[in-house]
Design an enzyme around this catalytic site. Structure first.
Site, mmCIF file in Angstrom:
data_model
loop_
_atom_site.group_PDB
_atom_site.id
_atom_site.type_symbol
_atom_site.label_atom_id
_atom_site.label_comp_id
_atom_site.label_asym_id
_atom_site.label_seq_id
_atom_site.Cartn_x
_atom_site.Cartn_y
_atom_site.Cartn_z
ATOM 1 N N ASP A 1 13.885 1.498 15.500
ATOM 2 C CA ASP A 1 15.113 0.785 15.133
ATOM 3 C C ASP A 1 16.108 1.657 14.386
ATOM 4 O O ASP A 1 17.306 1.387 14.405
ATOM 5 C CB ASP A 1 14.829 -0.526 14.385
ATOM 6 C CG ASP A 1 13.991 -0.344 13.147
ATOM 7 O OD1 ASP A 1 13.528 0.774 12.889
ATOM 8 O OD2 ASP A 1 13.791 -1.344 12.426
HETATM 9 C C1 LAN Z 1 9.580 1.596 5.912
HETATM 10 C C2 LAN Z 1 11.008 1.808 5.667
HETATM 11 C C3 LAN Z 1 11.896 1.591 6.848
HETATM 12 C C4 LAN Z 1 11.368 0.528 7.773
HETATM 13 C C5 LAN Z 1 12.413 -0.043 8.755
HETATM 14 C C6 LAN Z 1 13.139 1.019 9.558
HETATM 15 C C7 LAN Z 1 13.478 -0.804 7.963
HETATM 16 C C8 LAN Z 1 11.707 -1.037 9.674
HETATM 17 O O1 LAN Z 1 12.633 -1.690 10.495
HETATM 18 C C9 LAN Z 1 10.566 -0.392 10.395
HETATM 19 C C10 LAN Z 1 9.517 0.091 9.398
HETATM 20 C C11 LAN Z 1 10.058 1.081 8.354
HETATM 21 C C12 LAN Z 1 10.187 2.434 9.013
HETATM 22 C C13 LAN Z 1 9.105 1.251 7.176
HETATM 23 C C14 LAN Z 1 7.651 1.141 7.396
HETATM 24 C C15 LAN Z 1 6.759 1.121 6.139
HETATM 25 C C16 LAN Z 1 7.263 2.051 5.059
HETATM 26 C C17 LAN Z 1 7.301 3.448 5.608
HETATM 27 C C18 LAN Z 1 8.683 1.577 4.700
HETATM 28 C C19 LAN Z 1 8.754 0.160 4.188
HETATM 29 C C20 LAN Z 1 8.997 2.463 3.516
HETATM 30 C C21 LAN Z 1 7.668 2.579 2.754
HETATM 31 C C22 LAN Z 1 6.549 2.057 3.689
HETATM 32 C C23 LAN Z 1 5.260 2.886 3.551
HETATM 33 C C24 LAN Z 1 4.189 2.332 4.441
HETATM 34 C C25 LAN Z 1 4.830 2.896 2.083
HETATM 35 C C26 LAN Z 1 3.532 3.543 1.803
HETATM 36 C C27 LAN Z 1 2.439 2.530 1.768
HETATM 37 C C28 LAN Z 1 1.450 2.429 2.638
HETATM 38 C C29 LAN Z 1 0.772 1.139 2.809
HETATM 39 C C30 LAN Z 1 0.998 3.574 3.454
#
Ligand code: LAN
Length: 757
Positions: free
Chosen positions: A483
């Site tokens: 996305d």
């Molecule tokens: C994110 C940030 C961006 C987010 C969007 C692009 C908004 C979404 O549409 C798809 C998923 C994604 C890329 C996403 C996935 C999970 C993340 C990377 C996070 C919320 C930022 C932090 C999180 C990550 C998993 C945190 C670390 C914790 C774990 C459980 C590994």
């Protein structure tokens, strides 16, 4: 005084593909700041602390204070409020938009992106501080000022009952409480510091079952620190990396975040790595437990978890699996000849760790594997280049606000916010007026596209293609996301339609084709889009999710957000480039729209997985279907979606959704039925797109009035409750949403409702 620096990286240990575009770093300079400036910051800090139990979310004021000093040219137009609905005129809305965009332009950095706070989770800084203490780098990496601000943050976010939550707004958990208590101790706080705060924290911990009841990730962190025994952990055998890829449980098939976190964990587990046992560690062994450390039943501790932390309780099969591995397999792998296999598995694991480090320029995919990988590099060789290359990238994760210094959930949300801000500003039609802002944003978007795939055999490294994708943050981070690619492409296409004298040269068609290629490559068989990769395995794998606090982490599921963004981007692309891969694009859109219809909830909503929550998901659901050609009159799905949204509108005219919606999967209003500018904007955007104005204007007018009256004196909008989420249970800050979405919603309202009528 602290200063935010953007796109800088003068350090021989830093690598960049594009001169550090998007990099945001806070630095302390003792010689800068007038007494008045310093006082302004102190006031903001004091004010946060004073209201910390009522208003848990900081407002990113330090950055705002800095930028208001740097951008003095901004003329603030007088505020406006509306009482009656017929005052919601084009003139008023235009005025509000001018005020908002002028203000938002002052927050844009010289490289074109909007920096901002991406904090929220409370389990990230402990990993960093533990890793730095173990490696002896704590004092070299964190100055006294860093430590002071980190302590400020931890004390500010300690709950009234003495514990800490999983995130800033959450109730106390063992995971949050033990890890943040340990962090304060490692940062130099004594066991009785904080005017009673440390004792209170210990009381919370001991009253709720002590540190033996911490979650599995907490057990792992305490074990490397030396304040928990590895035998009290469930196995994380690195040998899983040696299994054939055919097997559904192969880590290469897991969600990349899951795979990338368990990779270094399995390396540390496989080695039973423990840092130096310092006096503080010995003291923690006493502070965290109800019984003497040597009397703890570690085998029993493996499966303990405080009830406050249990979001995803282990199913029985999982406990059986861990017991078998723990009792039968581990003893073999720890002794000759099984040891040979362990050594081979460890070599494979560290090889993958180095690949990840190198290909993210030591930023790593996220904050958890960042610090774990860094620790692994040190465990492999304390004098390694890899460890040195990790150090300067630590600062990429630290953010400072009036509540103190925090570790962020990513190295920022640069591209994501810039793509949204661009679309929001363009929606208002005030394009020439804000041409310079758009031109800079355009530059950021162009500079942040990922231009190459990762090196080597992608299958061997379990990597999808990257060329043409957009990342969430920076090109140096480089992981492609479905996305983010779609939103980047949507923004680039909109910008390409504006004369280049205003916004600069458009992106080459070739690079747009590459982005389309990435999007097409990410569609699953069922039509849906997951986040970074295709869905590579089955949902039943969730049975072996060992992380008690997170749901849905094992595989990359298809989401309404990603699927809708892909449809929207491809539809916009098709209009401008009707000849390019037309059939494939049409097929893709059709399948994706059917997927969105299929996953709509019976009440007409969609569950949002990355924003709070049903208003977010429904915004995407509606826009995806409309972009795919559905309309209110032709689609029962859209009618139901509108009904759903209208049924949740509050007396104030706004919408306000609590993070509890995400956890419980049931729509929940904010306490006191308060409205939230971001939820209100999402609902408005969805309703406008579904043609609400043609049926009944009043709900939109009431929503617009609510947004207008929320605008602050300086043109900004207030920071209200937290609006981002991941893995069902952890919340994350999107500091720019409070202004981007009101601009977008009022922009669409002005252009498509007021100007069209
Ligand atoms: C994110 C940030 C961006 C987010 C969007 C692009 C908004 C979404 O549409 C798809 C998923 C994604 C890329 C996403 C996935 C999970 C993340 C990377 C996070 C919320 C930022 C932090 C999180 C990550 C998993 C945190 C670390 C914790 C774990 C459980 C590994």
């Amino acid at each position: 005084m602290w200063k935010l620096k953007v796109a800088e990286g003068a350090n021989p240990w830093l690598r960049s593909l594009n001169n550090h575009v998007g990099r945001q770093i806070w630095e302390f300079n003792p010689n800068c700041g007038s007494p008045e400036e310093i006082q302004e910051i102190e006031d903001a800090r004091a004010n946060f602390s004073k209201h910390r139990f009522e208003k848990k979310h900081s407002s990113d004021l330090l950055m705002r204070i800095q930028f208001s000093k740097e951008n003095t040219g901004n003329v603030v137009l007088p505020p406006a409020k509306v009482k009656d609905l017929d005052e919601v005129t084009e003139e008023t809305v235009t005025h509000i938009l001018r005020r908002a965009i002028s203000f938002h332009s002052t927050l844009q950095a010289h490289d074109g992106h909007w920096p901002g706070d991406y904090g929220g989770p409370m389990f990230l800084m402990p990993g960093l501080v533990i890793a730095l203490s173990i490696t002896g780098a704590l004092n070299a990496v964190l100055s006294e000022q860093h430590k002071q601000e980190m302590c400020r943050y931890l004390y500010n976010h300690q709950n009234k009952d003495g514990g800490w939550g999983l995130h800033i707004e959450g109730p106390s958990t063992m995971f949050g409480s033990v890890l943040n208590y340990v962090t304060l101790r490692l940062l130099g706080e004594a066991a009785n510091d904080g005017e009673g705060a440390m004792e209170k924290a210990r009381t919370w911990i001991l009253d709720h079952g002590s540190a033996t009841a911490i979650t599995s990730w907490g057990k792992m962190w305490l074990s490397v620190l030396g304040a928990f025994e590895w035998s009290g952990n469930n196995p994380l055998p690195p040998e899983i990396w040696l299994l054939p890829y055919m097997l559904p449980i192969h880590p290469g098939r897991m969600w990349c975040h899951c795979r990338m976190v368990y990779l270094p964990m399995s390396y540390l587990y496989g080695k039973r790595f423990v840092g130096p046992i310092t006096p503080t560690v010995l003291s923690l062994r006493k502070e965290l437990y109800a019984v003497p450390y040597h009397e703890i039943d570690w085998n029993q501790a493996r499966n303990l978890c405080a009830k406050e932390d249990l979001y995803y309780p282990h199913p029985l099969v999982q406990d059986m699996l861990w017991a078998t591995l723990h009792k039968a397999l581990e003893p073999i792998l720890l002794n000759w000849p099984g040891k040979k296999l362990r050594e081979k598995a460890l070599r494979t694991a560290i090889e993958h760790i180095h690949y990840e480090d190198e290909n993210t320029r030591y930023i790593c995919i996220g904050p958890v594997n960042k610090v774990l990988n860094m620790l692994c590099c040190w465990a492999e060789d304390p004098n390694s280049e890899a460890f040195k290359l990790h150090i300067p990238r630590i600062y990429d994760y630290l953010w400072l606000a009036e509540d103190g210094m925090k570790m962020q959930g990513y190295n920022g949300s640069q591209l994501w916010d810039t793509a949204f801000a661009t679309q929001a500003i363009i929606s208002t039609n005030l394009i020439e007026e804000f041409g310079p802002t758009l031109q800079k944003a355009h530059m950021y978007i162009k500079n942040s596209q990922v231009l190459e795939d990762c090196p080597g055999d992608l299958d061997f490294w379990y990597r999808h293609i990257s060329k043409g994708a957009w990342p969430f943050s920076t090109a140096d981070h480089g992981w492609p996301i479905s996305d983010c690619t779609a939103e980047g492409l949507k923004a680039a296409l909109l910008l390409s339609k504006i004369p280049s004298e205003i916004v600069g040269q458009p992106l080459d068609a070739k690079r747009l084709y590459d982005a389309v290629n990435v999007i097409l490559s990410l569609q699953n068989e069922d039509g849906g889009f997951a986040t970074y990769e295709l869905t590579r395995s089955y949902a039943w794998l969730e049975l072996i999710n060992p992380a008690e606090t997170f749901g849905d982490i094992v595989i990359d599921y298809p989401y309404v957000e990603c699927t809708s963004a892909a449809i929207q981007a491809l539809t916009s692309f098709k209009k401008l480039y009707p000849g390019h891969r037309r059939e494939e694009i049409e097929r893709c859109i059709d399948k994706a729209a059917k997927f969105i219809e299929k996953i709509q909830a019976p009440d007409g909503s969609w569950y949002g997985s990355w924003g709070v929550c049903f208003t977010y998901g429904t915004w995407f659901g509606v826009l995806g279907l409309v972009a795919a050609g559905r309309s209110y009159s032709s689609s029962g799905n859209l009618r139901k979606a509108c009904e759903f949204l209208l049924s949740k509108q509050l007396a104030s005219g706004g919408w306000g959704e609590s993070y509890l919606s995400c956890q419980n999967k049931v729509y929940t209003n904010l306490e006191g039925d308060r409205s939230h500018v971001v939820n209100t904007s999402w609902a408005m955007l969805a309703l406008i797109d579904a043609g609400q104005a043609e049926r009944n204007l009043v709900p939109l007018q009431r929503a617009a009035r609510c947004l207008i009256n929320s605008q602050m004196e300086n043109g900004d909008f207030p920071q209200q409750e937290i609006m981002g989420v991941f893995n069902k249970n952890c919340m994350i800050t999107y500091a720019a949403y409070r202004i981007i979405f009101p601009i977008w919603a009022l922009g669409e309202y002005r252009r498509r409702v007021l100007q069209a009528s």
